[in-house]
Design an enzyme around this catalytic site. Sequence first.
Site, short mmCIF file in Angstrom:
data_model
loop_
_atom_site.label_atom_id
_atom_site.label_comp_id
_atom_site.label_asym_id
_atom_site.label_seq_id
_atom_site.Cartn_x
_atom_site.Cartn_y
_atom_site.Cartn_z
N ARG A 136 -15.82 -23.49 -16.12
CA ARG A 136 -15.79 -22.47 -15.06
C ARG A 136 -16.14 -23.12 -13.72
O ARG A 136 -15.56 -22.81 -12.68
CB ARG A 136 -16.76 -21.32 -15.38
N TYR A 194 0.65 -7.04 1.93
CA TYR A 194 0.87 -6.83 0.50
C TYR A 194 0.08 -5.63 0.01
O TYR A 194 -1.11 -5.48 0.34
CB TYR A 194 0.48 -8.11 -0.25
N ASP A 198 -2.81 -15.21 5.12
CA ASP A 198 -2.13 -15.26 3.83
C ASP A 198 -0.81 -15.99 4.06
O ASP A 198 0.11 -15.46 4.70
CB ASP A 198 -1.92 -13.83 3.31
N LYS A 226 3.61 -17.61 -6.53
CA LYS A 226 4.90 -17.50 -5.84
C LYS A 226 5.54 -18.88 -5.64
O LYS A 226 5.80 -19.58 -6.59
CB LYS A 226 4.69 -16.72 -4.55
N1 PLP Z 1 -0.43 -12.07 -1.09
C1 PLP Z 1 0.87 -11.80 -1.06
C2 PLP Z 1 1.64 -11.93 0.23
C3 PLP Z 1 1.53 -11.36 -2.22
O1 PLP Z 1 2.83 -11.08 -2.18
C4 PLP Z 1 0.78 -11.24 -3.42
C5 PLP Z 1 1.42 -10.79 -4.66
O2 PLP Z 1 2.55 -10.36 -4.67
C6 PLP Z 1 -0.58 -11.53 -3.41
C7 PLP Z 1 -1.16 -11.97 -2.23
C8 PLP Z 1 -1.43 -11.40 -4.65
O3 PLP Z 1 -1.18 -12.46 -5.52
P1 PLP Z 1 -1.28 -12.38 -7.12
O4 PLP Z 1 -0.20 -11.43 -7.58
O5 PLP Z 1 -1.09 -13.79 -7.55
O6 PLP Z 1 -2.63 -11.84 -7.45
#
Ligand code: PLP
Length: 386
Positions: free
Chosen positions: A50, A102, A176, A201
Amino acid sequence: MDDKFAFETLAVHGGQEPDPSTGAVMTPIYQSSTFKQDRVGVHKGYEYARTGNPTRTALERSLAVLEDGTFALAFASGMAATDAILRLLVPGDEVLAVDDLYGGTYRILKHIFEPMGLKVRLTQDLTADSIIDSVTGATRMIWVESPTNPRMNLIDIASLSRALAKLEQRPLLCVDNTFATPYLQQPLALGADLVLHSTTKYLGGHSDVIGGAVIGRDADLGQRLAFVQNAVGAVPGPMDCFLVLRGIKTLAIRMDRHASNAKAIAEYLAPKSQVAELRYPGHATHPQFGLAQSQMRNGGGMLSFIHELGDTAARSFVEATKLFTLAESLGGVESLIEVPAAMTHVSTSESSIAVDPGLIRLSVGIEAVDDLIEDLEQAFKTSVSR
Ligand code: PLP
């Protein structure tokens, strides 16, 4: 790693060494939860997985190099990484977030952290000056995506961080960077404090892993986040780290192809009567096309458009594609299509930031672009027109 290397080289080699014990060229999957100690507290750098695992370390080193940071921390998902960042704040602190974001980020802010005492404020403003105007004495963090999910708006990260620097108490700027990836833009170099990724992604790139990461330069922030990572324990397993690390090695060539395909699709969509509004940063119709050209290496692989005939037509369209798979997520080699209002952004439907129900989001893959365009063309022809 040596600064003289270009991104493409760093994507393959940055922070990586052949395995010291065997010479394995690719970092092995160290599938072990614990590590032998020679004497009490004396070990080879790892004690419990961890806290740290060599496969995770290799991924974290790679991410730090690619985002031009000094530390990177890998998490079990993008949301786990977001959670860790928000835990830097205490009740009464305010997060100011650009409202085009998101759905899961909106959900964690509004339904997990706001009830715990964090103040959450959303702003529709996208320009640096207007974001600064919304900052209050309580604002401790600014949260932006660029490009935003799903409307593909851009934030001028360098202008925003310059304007923030003039404030007496500078809030942390968190970007982000999931849609752009470090290949297209490096927010830390533009003045951001923290970069967040859903490595699920483009970094993973093959729709086969869930992961997240936080990257930064400030040692104190790094230590506080590492403490959260270990204390809360939302860490990725070694297999997941291996998959993201493998994906990263081809990031540059994949992103070039994603972007050239997306650009061709934007050109195909722009004159269509069914397209009420096209949203692609790499197309001249984008209101921030100039900023896209200066801030990003290319327009990326994501685009969205509003169907002229509204939500029923949008749903019918996404159900009519054959090569574009109807699915959530993005950034994999295969093309995906969705209706955010009913899928990825359903958690925003209750709020003022609800997404246009006729908006369709495309994650353009690396297939032959003519095949992709043919698929969209047949979907326009076969889907219901009202
Ligand atoms: N940030 C963005 C722009 C996203 O599109 C997503 C998920 O689609 C996330 C964060 C969250 O990521 P995760 O699905 O890996 O938890």
